[in-house]
Design a protein around this motif. Structure first.
Motif, mmCIF file in Angstrom:
data_model
loop_
_atom_site.group_PDB
_atom_site.id
_atom_site.type_symbol
_atom_site.label_atom_id
_atom_site.label_comp_id
_atom_site.label_asym_id
_atom_site.label_seq_id
_atom_site.Cartn_x
_atom_site.Cartn_y
_atom_site.Cartn_z
ATOM 1 N N ASP A 40 -70.222 75.492 58.236
ATOM 2 C CA ASP A 40 -69.209 76.014 57.316
ATOM 3 C C ASP A 40 -69.298 75.292 55.974
ATOM 4 O OD1 ASP A 40 -68.301 77.637 59.360
ATOM 5 O OD2 ASP A 40 -66.819 76.149 60.046
ATOM 6 N N PRO A 41 -68.881 75.944 54.894
ATOM 7 C CA PRO A 41 -68.876 75.295 53.577
ATOM 8 C C PRO A 41 -67.974 74.060 53.572
ATOM 9 C CG PRO A 41 -68.554 77.668 53.370
ATOM 10 C CD PRO A 41 -68.424 77.358 54.826
ATOM 11 N N LEU A 42 -68.354 73.078 52.775
ATOM 12 C CA LEU A 42 -67.547 71.871 52.671
ATOM 13 C C LEU A 42 -66.303 72.137 51.845
ATOM 14 C CD1 LEU A 42 -70.390 69.297 51.916
ATOM 15 C CD2 LEU A 42 -69.311 69.768 54.122
ATOM 16 N N PRO A 43 -65.194 71.488 52.157
ATOM 17 C CA PRO A 43 -63.976 71.659 51.343
ATOM 18 C C PRO A 43 -64.239 71.292 49.887
ATOM 19 C CG PRO A 43 -63.505 70.428 53.360
ATOM 20 C CD PRO A 43 -64.996 70.535 53.261
ATOM 21 N N GLU A 44 -63.702 72.099 48.960
ATOM 22 C CA GLU A 44 -63.919 71.828 47.540
ATOM 23 C C GLU A 44 -63.333 70.486 47.123
ATOM 24 O OE1 GLU A 44 -62.509 74.993 45.139
ATOM 25 O OE2 GLU A 44 -63.878 76.504 45.992
ATOM 26 N N SER A 45 -62.295 70.049 47.804
ATOM 27 C CA SER A 45 -61.637 68.790 47.438
ATOM 28 C C SER A 45 -62.322 67.568 48.029
ATOM 29 C CB SER A 45 -60.178 68.819 47.917
ATOM 30 O OG SER A 45 -60.128 68.972 49.334
ATOM 31 N N ALA A 46 -63.381 67.764 48.810
ATOM 32 C CA ALA A 46 -64.026 66.650 49.492
ATOM 33 C C ALA A 46 -64.734 65.721 48.505
ATOM 34 C CB ALA A 46 -65.023 67.166 50.519
ATOM 35 N N THR A 47 -64.719 64.453 48.822
ATOM 36 C CA THR A 47 -65.499 63.477 48.075
ATOM 37 C C THR A 47 -66.862 63.342 48.749
ATOM 38 O OG1 THR A 47 -63.519 62.232 47.435
ATOM 39 C CG2 THR A 47 -65.637 61.078 47.315
ATOM 40 N N VAL A 48 -67.906 63.693 48.037
ATOM 41 C CA VAL A 48 -69.260 63.660 48.588
ATOM 42 C C VAL A 48 -69.946 62.369 48.152
ATOM 43 C CG1 VAL A 48 -71.498 64.801 48.704
ATOM 44 C CG2 VAL A 48 -69.398 66.178 48.581
#
Length: 417
Positions: A40-48
């Motif tokens: 699934d796509p990663l959450p937009e708010s995630a810190t990568v």
């Protein structure tokens, strides 16, 4: 750092399946891993966080060390400052805090603190250190404290025998681990458990670094071993035994003691007993290479010169027989922060790199009954994650260079820092 954290790297190791996957994407939310290589796509708010050309591993575990001794101010290659009478309990606990941070930075996120062997007035310093770390006051590994080691008067873990103190110089109590006879050992176990010990350490045989009995001598009777195991198990805690001598190891296994520390003089028959009973072995094999025995008392050096070669010959037999071997260093016999040298030694004794990694992850997690939440990288497990260069499944020495440490979802060490 809060919210969802995504760790990206070149590789990650599934220590259970024995597979290396590339590339690696691990999603952490709060204290837990929620996804590994998600579709699934990663959450937009995630810190990568892109860690680059490294391999992600579960946090490593050291099943035998003592954070309250060794560390700052000690000569390299010797397990000191150790049993001196100069350090009060407060000073020792502060020393333990320094050693805890050093251990965590080395990638070891879970440890067993196996048996205080210093005078404390009955205070369980390792329990206090564990509480401070758990409450976030100080960085360090997750500690499974044993309180004071249960030892007979004059036994290997009696603090007075390490420096041959004269009678009356350092009076010790049951609360501080000195216990003789069945009633005393029961009272001693109860005291440690009452004040926060999560397991019991017993001195089952003589040792190399103490001025007392010979390394192989059994120090408690079978009845005393059985009383210790029964009392601990009824309280819901396991027992680890310092046992170098063969007869002492067999007595511990018959008594139902869960784990043998060292096991240096175990015979082939005793190794098979460990297999048959499912007894764990924490072999602490690197110290037989690293300890600076040329700098210890002549009588101790003589013991080491006899025992250490036999210990090195025993371990390959235990590995081949299928004994459940968990990683442990006996630090500060190995300096704090150099814990991964034990993994290198395990490979030199006959383990594959993956077996050595399992000894410090899934096998250790089974030993401390946390294999449902620690010891592997998988959804639902606690986010204890480290990163090392190269591929440790091929070259175990990569674990000597830990570049990133996360414990419970909190980053404690990173290349950026």
């Amino acid at each position: 750092m809060t919210g969802v954290i995504v760790l990206e790297a070149a590789r990650w190791v599934d220590v259970v399946a024995g597979q290396v996957h590339s590339p690696a994407t691990i999603v952490v939310e709060g204290t837990h891993i929620v996804a590994v290589d998600p579709h699934d796509p990663l959450p937009e708010s995630a810190t990568v966080i892109d860690l680059g050309d490294v391999t992600l591993l579960p946090g490593l575990m050291d099943m035998e060390l003592n954070l309250l001794i060794g560390g700052p101010g000690g000569p390299e290659g010797l397990p000191s400052p150790m049993h001196g009478v100069q350090d009060d309990p407060a000073y020792r606990t502060l020393r333990g805090a320094v050693n805890a941070r050093t251990t965590l930075d080395a990638g070891f996120t879970t440890v067993r603190n196996l048996g205080l062997m210093v005078k404390t007035g009955g205070y369980l310093l390792d329990v206090a250190l564990q509480r401070a770390i758990d409450q976030g006051w100080h960085p360090g590994p997750r500690i499974h404290p044993a309180g004071h080691a249960v030892t007979p008067y004059g036994g290997h873990l009696d603090p007075t025998v390490f420096q041959r103190l004269a009678p009356g110089i350092m009076p010790l109590s049951i609360a501080e681990g000195i216990a003789n006879g069945v009633p005393d050992v029961i009272a001693c176990v109860r005291y440690q458990v009452r004040h926060g010990a999560k397991l019991i350490k017993v001195s089952a045989s003589g040792g190399v670094m103490s001025h007392s009995t010979s390394p192989g001598a059994q120090q408690y009777s079978d009845a005393e071993f059985e009383a210790i195991a029964d009392e601990a198990h009824r309280a819901g805690v396991k027992v680890a035994a310092h046992a170098v001598g063969d007869t002492a190891i067999q007595a511990c296994i018959r008594a139902g003691i869960d784990c043998i520390e060292h096991g240096f003089l175990a015979t082939d028959e005793t190794i098979q007993m460990m297999v048959d009973h499912g007894t764990f072995l924490v072999s602490t094999t690197y110290l037989t290479d690293a300890m600076a025995i040329d700098r210890i008392a002549p009588e101790l050096r003589a013991k080491a010169e006899e025992v250490f070669p036999r210990a090195k010959a025993m371990l390959p037999k235990a590995i081949a027989a299928g004994v459940r071997i968990a990683c442990g260093t006996d630090a500060p016999a190995v300096p704090h922060g150099q814990n991964a040298k034990e993994l290198v030694a395990l490979v030199e004794r006959g383990m594959t790199p993956l077996q050595a990694l399992r000894s410090a992850t899934v096998v250790a997690a089974e030993l401390v009954d946390v294999d449902h939440e620690l010891g592997r990288l998988a959804p639902g497990y606690l986010a204890d994650i480290i990163a090392v260069p190269g591929d440790p499944s091929q070259d175990i020495s990569a674990t000597l260079d830990v570049q990133f440490v996360m414990k419970n979802g909190r980053i404690h060490k990173s290349p950026a820092a």
